[in-house]
Write an enzyme that holds these catalytic residues in place. Structure first.
Site, PDB file in Angstrom:
ATOM      1  N   ASP A 134       0.819  -1.217   0.000  1.00 21.30           N
ATOM      2  CA  ASP A 134       0.000   0.000   0.000  1.00 21.30           C
ATOM      3  C   ASP A 134       0.851   1.264   0.000  1.00 21.30           C
ATOM      4  OD1 ASP A 134      -2.113  -1.704   0.262  1.00 21.30           O
ATOM      5  OD2 ASP A 134      -2.860  -0.845   2.145  1.00 21.30           O
ATOM      6  N   HIS A 145       4.026  -2.031   3.159  1.00 21.84           N
ATOM      7  CA  HIS A 145       4.039  -0.707   2.525  1.00 21.84           C
ATOM      8  C   HIS A 145       5.357  -0.534   1.781  1.00 21.84           C
ATOM      9  CE1 HIS A 145       1.058  -0.488   5.748  1.00 21.84           C
ATOM     10  NE2 HIS A 145       0.450   0.417   5.013  1.00 21.84           N
TER      11      HIS A 145
HETATM   12 NI    NI Z   1      -2.558   3.113   3.318  1.00 22.99          NI
END
Ligand code: NI
Length: 244
Positions: free
Chosen positions: A50, A192
């Site tokens: 993400d 991430h």
């Molecule tokens: Ni996010």
């Protein structure tokens, strides 16, 4: 019958990909046991990233995944796309799944329908411009959504089942250890790709789990392999093989 056949074909493709590409399937490559190994469905896991793209770290990740020929799923923040179109192309060409993480990384429970459409629409437009039309699935920031979002969404809401909270301390060793000790078949792992530590962790996770016989797939491939249709507005956090 058609559905069954379709599922077998998809599964066959997934297993073939694993068998051919995974340094994993050493047993299969070893020769005599090939038939036995291939007859069993390998445990699957989906790596998802993400908040990118971020040139410095996403580029490094794409290189590492390419070396290992591992597919992943990226949920992009719209406002980070401009200037990173080449990275996006690289992602798509490598067979990664690409999805939407809103334009401004907003909490979708705090926007009205017009704002929702703008957050998704602007991001989708940038993706379409860079990569062409496609099914760009949604991951709601923070995993937060409500009935409105379910109603407005035109794709599944992709959540996760393994979250090492990599953003908290950006500690590679802890992140690797959390993921490899918690992962089960059908899990969706949240990382991430905006942190160097997470990129390094992701590649170590891939190597460790590949050694254990795991096969990595995109979220879309995971659903297909388990014979599940993507349903707009329905959340997906894990797709174990026993769920069908
Ligand atoms: Ni996010």
């Amino acid at each position: 019958m058609g559905e069954y056949l379709g599922r077998r074909i998809v599964l066959g493709i997934v297993m073939l990909i694993c068998a051919v590409l995974g340094p994993t399937n050493r047993a299969a490559a070893a020769g005599g046991n090939a038939q036995v190994e291939l007859a069993e469905e390998p445990p699957l896991a989906a790596l998802t990233f993400d908040d990118g793209p971020r040139a410095e770290t996403t580029g490094e990740l794409l290189e590492g995944l390419a070396l290992r020929e591992i597919p992943a799923t990226f949920f992009l923040v719209g406002e980070r796309i401009e200037g990173n179109e080449a990275l996006l192309k690289q992602m798509k060409d490598a067979g990664h799944q690409i999805g939407i993480h809103t334009y401004h990384h907003v909490k979708l429970t705090e926007v009205n329908q017009e704002q929702y459409q703008e957050e998704i629409g602007k991001t989708r437009a940038l993706l379409s411009q860079a990569l062409g039309e496609g099914d760009y699935w949604l991951r709601p920031p923070y995993g937060i959504y409500d009935d409105n979002v379910k109603h407005w969404a035109d794709s599944p809401l992709v959540l996760w089942s393994v979250d090492p909270e990599d953003w908290k301390d950006q500690n590679k060793e802890r992140v690797v250890s959390h993921v490899v000790s918690h992962v089960r078949d059908g899990d969706i792992i949240l990382l991430h790709d905006i942190y160097h530590s997470s990129v390094q962790a992701a590649l170590e996770i891939v190597d460790e789990l590949t050694d254990r016989g795991f096969c990595f797939v995109t979220v879309e491939q995971l659903l297909k392999a388990r014979g599940q249709e993507p349903v707009p507005g329905e959340s997906v956090s894990r797709v174990p093989s026993s769920s069908h």
